[in-house]
Motif scaffolding. Structure first.
Motif: not given
Ligand code: ADP
Ligand code: NA
Length: 325
Positions: A225-230, A244-250, A252-254, A259-268
């Motif tokens: 898929d391409t959708v970034i969703r928890y 990992i991202y959320s814990t390292l930066t503080g 929130g996952i939502p 932030k990554y809506a409409g962007k691919g996994y590559g950007a994340l």
């Protein structure tokens, strides 16, 4: 509060850091925290002396690099405080053989070595742990679920000692770490990230070359898929990266999903790789600085042992007096 870390670990991995060490760093602000590198526990299985000594220093260097501050907590090496072994003997003598035999970790660990080859030290390991905790009159012990049985033993033995010889020990409570992030293998997100079970490319060792770490993040397994969703069930790989991202930066996952809506996994992955490099680069440098400066580390150990002994010696003296020594 008291907690221990094994000196056998080599480099911490991301799971150790996000799941445990990070909490230790936070807890030093809110608690009178004792953290020890448990070299006495380490020798319950065979150790090479040189490696043991090096691993003890490496573990301490990484704890310091991660943010433990000897002015805010007591960081020490277990063997530098002889009271641990001394109290352990007394506790051994009030533990039933059957009671000790019921500790499930011994069964698991000795099965790995062959029951006949397992040491008596491995068998009595939980009793040394009891002494570790009781010496500091710890109210809380941060533990994972697998250690709950050992806290129960600590409470049982403390109660027994207090009943038989007079009130001496505080009964500790398990402090189950809140919101502990569980980190999974980057290549196989069904498996917990771990030194022994992870694939080499799925394990982030904090002391690896930052470039190699970035590469591992960028080649993490996601899905078609391409959708970034928890969504741990449907998207375990992506969810792990978000954790990992959320814990390292503080963040929130939502917020990250937005932030990554409409962007691919590559950007994340590219962003997370950068975040990871920014984290591991100074961690690695600081660890190396402590290893390159043995005198500083020795003086931290000496100060830690002195602070620890100030408490431990008092408890031991009371216990010895009550026992009739
Ligand atoms: P390993 O599983 O690599 O042998 P340890 O069992 O030595 O790691 O764990 C040391 C600490 O790190 C424990 O407190 C444990 O809860 C934490 N930890 C280990 N792996 C992870 C993980 N994948 N996610 C979160 N915490 C972890
Ligand atoms: Na503190």
């Amino acid at each position: 509060m008291l907690s221990g870390i094994q000196p056998t670990a080599g480099s911490f991995h991301l799971g150790n850091y996000l799941g445990a060490v990070r909490q230790w760093v936070a807890l030093q602000e809110t608690h009178d925290a004792f953290y020890m590198v448990v070299d006495l526990h380490a020798i319950t299985v065979p150790q090479d002396p040189k490696e043991l000594r090096a691993n003890t220093r490496l573990a301490a260097a990484q704890l310091l690099a991660a943010g433990l501050d000897p002015d805010r907590c007591t960081l020490f090496v277990q063997s530098h405080v002889p009271e641990h072994a001394q109290l352990a003997w007394v506790m051994n003598c009030i533990t039933g053989f059957g009671e000790a035999s019921r500790m499930t970790q011994f069964k698991d660990k000795s099965a790995k070595q062959g029951a006949d080859r397992a040491s008596v030290g491995l068998f009595t390991y939980p009793i040394l742990q009891v002494a570790d905790i009781l010496l500091y009159q710890a109210h809380e012990v941060p533990v994972g679920e697998d250690q709950r049985q050992h806290i129960e033993l600590t409470r049982d033995l403390a109660t027994r000692f207090n009943g038989r010889f007079g009130d001496t020990f505080t009964l500790p409570k398990p402090y189950i770490l809140k919101e502990t992030a569980k980190i999974y293998d980057l290549q196989d997100p069904a498996v917990k990230m771990s030194k022994s079970a992870s694939t080499p490319k799925g394990l982030i060792n904090l002391l690896d070359e930052p470039k190699a770490t970035a590469k591992k993040v960028k080649s993490a397994v996601t899905d078609t898929d391409t959708v970034i969703r928890y969504d741990v069930a449907e998207k375990p790989g992506v969810s792990n990266l978000l954790t990992i991202y959320s814990t390292l930066t503080g963040t929130g996952i939502p917020e990250l999903e937005e932030k990554y809506a409409g962007k691919g996994y590559g950007a994340l992955k590219t962003d997370l790789a950068d975040i990871m490099v920014d984290f591991v680069t100074p961690f690695r440098e600081r660890t190396q600085q402590y290893l390159d400066d043995p005198e500083t580390l020795d003086s931290i150990f000496a100060k830690g042992a002195e602070k620890a002994r100030a408490v431990a010696a008092e408890t031991l003296a009371q216990a010895y007096e009550r026992v009739g020594f």
